[in-house]
Write a protein that holds these residues in place. Structure first.
Motif, PDB file in Angstrom:
ATOM      1  N   ALA A  41       0.208   5.204   1.496  1.00 51.58           N
ATOM      2  CA  ALA A  41      -0.746   5.839   2.413  1.00 51.58           C
ATOM      3  C   ALA A  41      -0.410   7.307   2.649  1.00 51.58           C
ATOM      4  O   ALA A  41       0.036   7.685   3.727  1.00 51.58           O
ATOM      5  N   SER A  97      -0.584  11.306   3.435  1.00 50.19           N
ATOM      6  CA  SER A  97      -1.383  12.285   4.183  1.00 50.19           C
ATOM      7  C   SER A  97      -1.613  13.456   3.231  1.00 50.19           C
ATOM      8  O   SER A  97      -0.668  13.929   2.605  1.00 50.19           O
ATOM      9  N   GLU A 139      -4.671   9.232   4.260  1.00 46.74           N
ATOM     10  CA  GLU A 139      -4.653   9.362   5.725  1.00 46.74           C
ATOM     11  C   GLU A 139      -5.109  10.770   6.124  1.00 46.74           C
ATOM     12  O   GLU A 139      -4.311  11.595   6.587  1.00 46.74           O
ATOM     13  N   ARG A 154       0.837  -1.215   0.000  1.00 48.06           N
ATOM     14  CA  ARG A 154       0.000   0.000   0.000  1.00 48.06           C
ATOM     15  C   ARG A 154       0.865   1.255   0.000  1.00 48.06           C
ATOM     16  O   ARG A 154       2.044   1.246   0.379  1.00 48.06           O
TER      17      ARG A 154
HETATM   18  N1  GLU Z   1       0.562   9.094   5.971  1.00 51.08           N
HETATM   19  C1  GLU Z   1       1.953   8.938   6.256  1.00 51.08           C
HETATM   20  C2  GLU Z   1       2.737  10.016   5.537  1.00 51.08           C
HETATM   21  O1  GLU Z   1       2.265  10.538   4.536  1.00 51.08           O
HETATM   22  C3  GLU Z   1       2.511   7.609   5.818  1.00 51.08           C
HETATM   23  C4  GLU Z   1       1.993   6.504   6.637  1.00 51.08           C
HETATM   24  C5  GLU Z   1       2.587   5.153   6.344  1.00 51.08           C
HETATM   25  O2  GLU Z   1       3.068   4.897   5.233  1.00 51.08           O
HETATM   26  O3  GLU Z   1       2.534   4.329   7.256  1.00 51.08           O
HETATM   27  O4  GLU Z   1       3.807  10.339   5.986  1.00 51.08           O
END
Ligand code: GLU
Length: 299
Positions: free
Chosen positions: A8, A10, A42, A6
């Motif tokens: 993820a 933000s 996120e 994945r």
């Molecule tokens: N949302 C987090 C970021 O953009 C990454 C989270 C993850 O990969 O665990 O820094």
């Protein structure tokens, strides 16, 4: 179990160079293993978010040919799942409400280690919720950074699961969603290496599986300092083809036919992906950018 990876992000800005590396490396690792690749936005910290950022990031990923195998999971829609996890921890007596302020914790280096709140319950305001962290050493082997070991009580203490302002903490949301999405492999930037022991401990508290982890080196400027936002953004604003070629170089991967179109380039990169060629040291973006050829046929 078949591979599920994945990315993820933000939604705090554009897809900058560091996130581009994380997105591409997680995609290549997943696809090379014949696995699935998922996306999760996120968006649990509205004060830090930039309007339109999630859409811009998803659009940028699409332009790079990085398409997910399932609908995007938005953390802003996952309140009930996080509350259920917190309720489980409360029922196991592993989480407690805490009214301590920053200044209460300042004499202890900002770390809470009592296992319960030493302040009087204050009915006039919402507490934060913390995980009770005992003397525990979490050990794991990062695929790139090697063996890791962290004494959680010393380094972070009773860490926050839900903030006093009502927002969920990244650690809890990430652990709940990695499990919900069936993630077997996390590939992300090294800035999150020191979150991993907390996440593994939380997985154990919630009886959830622990994925494998691979933490990529960080990008720096020519002087070795962390990349500034504008330097990081510059790569993200280049044409998708240039972004992919540059990112592949930064990831230590061969770029067999750099003149190919984005989809062909990506397919070749998947076929040729070699996790053992990933760099372990921080990469200097500007230094690496210089020799990257630019192709008139960029698409
Ligand atoms: N949302 C987090 C970021 O953009 C990454 C989270 C993850 O990969 O665990 O820094």
């Amino acid at each position: 179990m078949s591979y599920r990876g994945r990315f993820a992000p933000s939604p705090t800005g554009h897809l900058h160079a560091g996130s581009l590396l994380a997105a591409l490396a997680s995609y290549l690792d997943a696809r090379h293993a014949g696995g699935a690749w998922l996306l999760r936005v996120e968006d649990i910290d509205p004060p830090r978010e930039a309007p339109g950022s999630a859409a811009a990031i998803l659009q940028a990923l699409g332009a790079l040919g990085l398409h997910a195998d399932a609908p995007v999971l938005y953390q802003s829609q996952r309140h009930a799942a996080y509350q259920a996890a917190l309720d489980t921890l409360i029922a196991k007596d592993l989480a407690f409400p805490c009214w301590c302020s920053r200044s209460d914790l300042a004499p202890h280096g900002g770390i809470h280690r009592d296992g319960h709140c030493v302040r009087q319950r204050d009915g006039s305001r919402q507490p934060a919720w913390r995980l009770r962290v005992p003397d525990v050493t979490v050990e794991f082997v990062d695929r790139l950074q090697g063996p890791q070991r962290e004494d959680l009580r010393q380094t972070v203490g009773d860490f926050v699961l839900k903030r006093a302002d009502g927002f969920w903490a990244y650690q809890l949301a990430c652990v709940v969603d990695d499990a919900a999405q069936g993630i077997t492999d996390v590939v992300r930037g090294r800035d999150l290496l020191d979150s991993t022991a907390r996440q593994i401990f939380l997985q154990r508290c919630l009886a959830l599986p622990t994925p494998r982890y691979l933490h990529l080196p960080l990008l720096t400027d020519t002087t070795g300092r962390k990349l500034s936002k504008s330097q990081g953004d510059a790569l993200g604003q280049a044409p998708p083809h240039t972004q992919l070629v540059t990112a592949l170089h930064l990831l230590g991967q061969t770029v067999p036919e750099p003149a190919a179109c984005v989809d062909t380039l990506l397919a070749q990169a998947v076929a040729n992906f070699d996790a053992s060629a990933l760099p372990t040291n921080d990469r200097r973006l500007a230094a690496t950018l210089a020799p990257v050829p630019r192709h008139a046929s960029s698409s």
